[in-house]
Every structure is written in structure tokens, then in C-alpha cells.
Write an enzyme that holds these catalytic residues in place. Structure first.
Site, PDB file in Angstrom:
ATOM      1  N   LYS A   1      17.093 -56.557 -41.553  1.00 59.55           N
ATOM      2  CA  LYS A   1      18.112 -57.355 -42.237  1.00 59.55           C
ATOM      3  C   LYS A   1      18.910 -58.192 -41.230  1.00 59.55           C
ATOM      4  O   LYS A   1      19.247 -59.353 -41.504  1.00 59.55           O
ATOM      5  CB  LYS A   1      19.059 -56.450 -43.030  1.00 59.55           C
ATOM      6  CG  LYS A   1      20.196 -57.193 -43.744  1.00 59.55           C
ATOM      7  CD  LYS A   1      19.680 -58.227 -44.738  1.00 59.55           C
ATOM      8  CE  LYS A   1      20.804 -59.042 -45.370  1.00 59.55           C
ATOM      9  NZ  LYS A   1      21.673 -58.267 -46.265  1.00 59.55           N
TER      10      LYS A   1
ATOM     11  N   LYS B   1      30.352 -60.783 -40.696  1.00 56.57           N
ATOM     12  CA  LYS B   1      30.110 -59.350 -40.470  1.00 56.57           C
ATOM     13  C   LYS B   1      28.669 -59.118 -40.039  1.00 56.57           C
ATOM     14  O   LYS B   1      28.385 -58.364 -39.096  1.00 56.57           O
ATOM     15  CB  LYS B   1      30.438 -58.584 -41.748  1.00 56.57           C
ATOM     16  CG  LYS B   1      30.242 -57.072 -41.662  1.00 56.57           C
ATOM     17  CD  LYS B   1      28.916 -56.601 -42.228  1.00 56.57           C
ATOM     18  CE  LYS B   1      28.806 -56.843 -43.716  1.00 56.57           C
ATOM     19  NZ  LYS B   1      27.552 -56.267 -44.281  1.00 56.57           N
TER      20      LYS B   1
END
Length: 294
Positions: free
Chosen positions: A171, A239
Site C-alpha cells: 500500500k 499520513k
């Protein structure tokens, strides 16, 4: 039918839980936002008043949470999932977090006889709504196979990419490529427009050649229109870029362009674009060229 607990009914979790209901699962949901829980109940799910209520009797427990602190609190903290979950339960975390946090969760699960998968997703809100997410899972094959009906209900593609934490590394790589592609498409738009070229026609040509990408396919019109309504917010990509750079340090590799993309995303936040779509990197590139408002 399988009883599921779904914890985290935000912009991604809510449509995912709804799609699981539509697929025939019995879904009990919990979120700090009572309105989100009520909406799931209206969609055919069940409402829970606490984490313990949600996972009582569940064969599969799912979390979809914003960041590492939320996962640590909700899963490992006081009153969290692992205080109540029964041995043998399959636990799937769809959150995007650091690989080492997923490994920590897996180790805690192993001590309690809980089967754990980290399974971050790609596709944004539209992918969640339309059940076409890409799912990258870390764990063991038997648990991945057991989770397949869940993955089929919320996604289009699912793959076991390695041991615990591996899903998070994939990811991170995904977010690196997505952020880099947005940055380059933004630069292409600025170059085309500043050169007096028909940017729409130019991007149409690019989208049909070797430069083609999913981002060019889906986002070029909204970027040209400066429509930055969030499908995936800059704050979340910020983030994720932190996870990318942290993973690079852990692996001992250099990601020079990754650092540039992270800086652009940080600049977007500093310019007040945190709640905008990550395609708003175009605004950052425009300001660097003195072309904002053009």
C-alpha cells in the site's frame, strides 16, 4: 450467512460495510459517530453501542480506521477488540498503517489464537462505494482464503502479497506511485496551459498513449476544472507519505522522488488544502510557477 463486526464507519468503512450487507453477511457496526451507525442499520446492518457489543458472536471482525494511533487504541487498547475477541476469530484490518504496527497486531493476535490479516485497500471512496477496491493482504494463505468472500464483496482485486505487514508495504508503494503520478499530471497541466496549448486536447492524447494512467483516465477533467472535492484527502495522503518514507528507512533504500512528493503533499497542507482531494497538488505546482488564479 456469516456474522461480521465492522468497526470504523467513515468515508471508506461505511460503503464497505453496506456492500457486505448487500452480499448477504450479517454486519454489526460500531463507530464513535452514532449517525454513521444509524445509517448502517438503515441499510440493513445492526447497530452496536460499543466494540464489545459489535464483536459479540462475530466470526469475522473487521476494522477500517484512519491511522496507527486509532488501530492501536481500538484493537490493542483498553476496551479494544483484543479484550473481547474469541480464539479462532478471523480479524481483518483494512486500515492503512505502518507495517510494524500491523506486525504488532498480528503478534498480539497470535498470543490469543486470533487469525490476523492486514489488508489495506486502494480505490478511494468511489472504489469503496462501487465495491471495486484493490486489496493487498499480509498474512498466511489459509486466512487469506477464509477472507476471500469478504474481499469479493468489497473489492475487485485481492492478493496475498507476503507475511504480516507486507500488505502495508505494498500500500505504501501504491501511495508513492499515486502521489507521484498526481504531481506529474499537475506539472503537465501547468506546462500545457502556460505554453498556450489546449490542455484538454493534450491530456486526451496523453491518456491514449504510453503516458496513460488510471489518474489521467479518471481525474483529468476534474483537475482541469480545478474541482478538488475530496475522494481521498490530502491529509490522508500526507499520513501515507509518512508511512512511505518510514518504510524506506526501515528497508535502507533511497526514494529521492518520494521525498519530493512528500514535500509537495506537505506544502498542500501548509496552504490549507488538507481537506481537498489529493489532485489539489495541481494548486501547489501552480503556486510554485506563480500561476495561481490563471
Amino acid at each position: 450467512m456469516t456474522d461480521l463486526a465492522f468497526i470504523g464507519l467513515g468515508i471508506m468503512g461505511a460503503p464497505m460495510a453496506r456492500n457486505l450487507v448487500r452480499a448477504g453477511f450479517t454486519v454489526t457496526g460500531y463507530d464513535l459517530d452514532a449517525a454513521a451507525v444509524a445509517r448502517l442499520a438503515e441499510d440493513g446492518g445492526k447497530a452496536a453501542g460499543s466494540i464489545a457489543d459489535a464483536i459479540h458472536g462475530a466470526e469475522i471482525v473487521i476494522t477500517m480506521l484512519p491511522a496507527d494511533p486509532h488501530v492501536e487504541a481500538v484493537v490493542l487498547g483498553e476496551g479494544g477488540v483484543f479484550e473481547t475477541i474469541k480464539p479462532g476469530t478471523l480479524f481483518i484490518d483494512f486500515s492503512t498503517i505502518k507495517p510494524e504496527t500491523s506486525q504488532k497486531v498480528a503478534e498480539a493476535g497470535a498470543h490469543q489464537g486470533v487469525r490476523v490479516l492486514d489488508a489495506p485497500v486502494s480505490g478511494g471512496e468511489a472504489g469503496a462505494v462501487n465495491a471495486v477496491l484493490s486489496i493487498m493482504a499480509g498474512g498466511i494463505r489459509a486466512d487469506f482464503d477464509a477472507a476471500k468472500p469478504v474481499f469479493d464483496a468489497v473489492g475487485k482485486v485481492a492478493a496475498l502479497v507476503g507475511p504480516h505487514g507486507a500488505g502495508q508495504v505494498v500500500k505504501a508503494a501504491n501511495q508513492l506511485v499515486v502521489g507521484g503520478t498526481y504531481a506529474l499530471v499537475a506539472e503537465a497541466i501547468v506546462l500545457l496551459e502556460a505554453s498556450g496549448v489546449d490542455a484538454r486536447a493534450g491530456l486526451d492524447v496523453l491518456a491514449g498513449g504510453l503516458a496513460a494512467s488510471r489518474i489521467l483516465e479518471l481525474k483529468r477533467e476534474s483537475m482541469l476544472a480545478r474541482d478538488f472535492r475530496p475522494g481521498f484527502r490530502i491529509d490522508l495522503h500526507h499520513k501515507d507519505m509518512g508511512i512511505v518514507l518510514d518504510a524506506a528507512r526501515q528497508a535502507g533504500v533511497s526514494l529521492p522522488f518520494g521525498h519530493q512528493v512528500a514535500a509537495l503533499v506537505q506544502a498542500a497542507r501548509a496552504q490549507g488544502l488538507g481537506d481537498s482531494d489529493h489532485s489539489a497538488l495541481l494548486s501547489v505546482v501552480e503556486r510554485l510557477s506563480g500561476r495561481e488564479g490563471n
